[in-house]
Scaffold this active site. Sequence first.
Site, mmCIF file in Angstrom:
data_model
loop_
_atom_site.group_PDB
_atom_site.id
_atom_site.type_symbol
_atom_site.label_atom_id
_atom_site.label_comp_id
_atom_site.label_asym_id
_atom_site.label_seq_id
_atom_site.Cartn_x
_atom_site.Cartn_y
_atom_site.Cartn_z
ATOM 1 N N GLU A 160 0.881 -1.174 0.000
ATOM 2 C CA GLU A 160 0.000 0.000 0.000
ATOM 3 C C GLU A 160 0.913 1.217 0.000
ATOM 4 O OE1 GLU A 160 -3.142 0.334 3.055
ATOM 5 O OE2 GLU A 160 -3.059 2.497 2.736
ATOM 6 N N ASP B 24 2.265 1.664 3.966
ATOM 7 C CA ASP B 24 1.459 2.871 3.728
ATOM 8 C C ASP B 24 2.349 4.100 3.549
ATOM 9 O OD1 ASP B 24 -0.882 4.248 3.265
ATOM 10 O OD2 ASP B 24 -1.380 4.542 5.375
ATOM 11 N N HIS C 277 2.212 4.671 -1.613
ATOM 12 C CA HIS C 277 1.550 5.701 -2.409
ATOM 13 C C HIS C 277 2.503 6.562 -3.222
ATOM 14 C CE1 HIS C 277 -2.300 4.733 -0.677
ATOM 15 N NE2 HIS C 277 -1.791 4.799 0.520
ATOM 16 N N HIS D 2 -9.231 1.058 -0.460
ATOM 17 C CA HIS D 2 -8.499 1.984 0.409
ATOM 18 C C HIS D 2 -9.481 2.924 1.118
ATOM 19 C CE1 HIS D 2 -5.848 5.348 1.494
ATOM 20 N NE2 HIS D 2 -4.892 4.448 1.509
HETATM 21 MN MN MN Z 1 -2.892 4.422 2.387
#
Ligand code: MN
Length: 315
Positions: free
Chosen positions: A8, A279, A10, A161
């Site tokens: 995950e 993340d 970004h 998400h």
């Molecule tokens: Mn995220």
Amino acid sequence: MVKKIALEEHFLDPGLVDYWWPTMVDVARPKADGLFACLTDFGDRRLDTMDKAGIARAVLAIAGPGVQAERDTATALNRARGSNDFLAGQIQKRPDRYSGLAHLAMQDPKGAADELERCVRELKFCGAMINGHTHGKYLDDRSYDVFWERAAALDAPIYLHPADPVAPLPAIAGYNVLARPMWGWGVETGSHALRVICSGVFHRYPNAKLILGHLGETLPYQLWRFDSRSAPYGWELPKPPSQYLKDNIWVTMSGMYDLPPVMCSVGALGRDHVMFSADYPFDSAGAGEFMDSATMDEGLRADIAYNNAAKLLGI
Ligand code: MN
């Protein structure tokens, strides 16, 4: 360090920047500027962070909401396509370190299905990331059957998400601190996943695969209650709710570096359905260290850190 796939992670491309800044409304400007610098870098800054955490491969996805916030469907379709081409270009520079999840204009279910297919077949992406509802429409809506059918046929997992709800939750009104990552996003996203389960998506498309962050947005904790309290209240699908969670849902850590919920997820969904994610750049500090040092047997550590994602994503 145990070898890791993080899924995950970004980024932002120039075409989606204007959709992202409003999500920083609660965040102090210097911090937001720092996040922006991380999101738009695909070189040393990102790779050094990965190296320090033992992340062999990052599966990249946009920082939301992206074009799901766009009111004009044609613009959303064009910009999603542009974003996917941009990501493919970045992956091409480091195919040994980066993979990708498609960004899709969910305003147009058939268009989204077509773009998912292009991304998987031509750009070699692993699946897609969807940032919650699209103007109030959730993924259980029957207009998305065309999308689920295609995702299942492509064997492409869909990462759901967190995003803001359509309207603030009355139960937490007056407590701004509860509205977003502390509580509200989990309720919104867990509820979204339950809608998908209850609507029979996984009954109609048994090969459809949904990934949730935050160790399942509290759902793994609730399996017994889901099963024992669904039948008396009108449950009609052939399998109990828990079985759809076990068969069709995978979870990643995304910033929940805490052993009890990891073990709850492993126990509830199975050891092959729990995966590592950092993340980046939001909750990534400490991710690698937690994965390396948490008390668990080395086989489970390797499965969560790498093997489960490699199998699910075909890496
Ligand atoms: Mn995220």
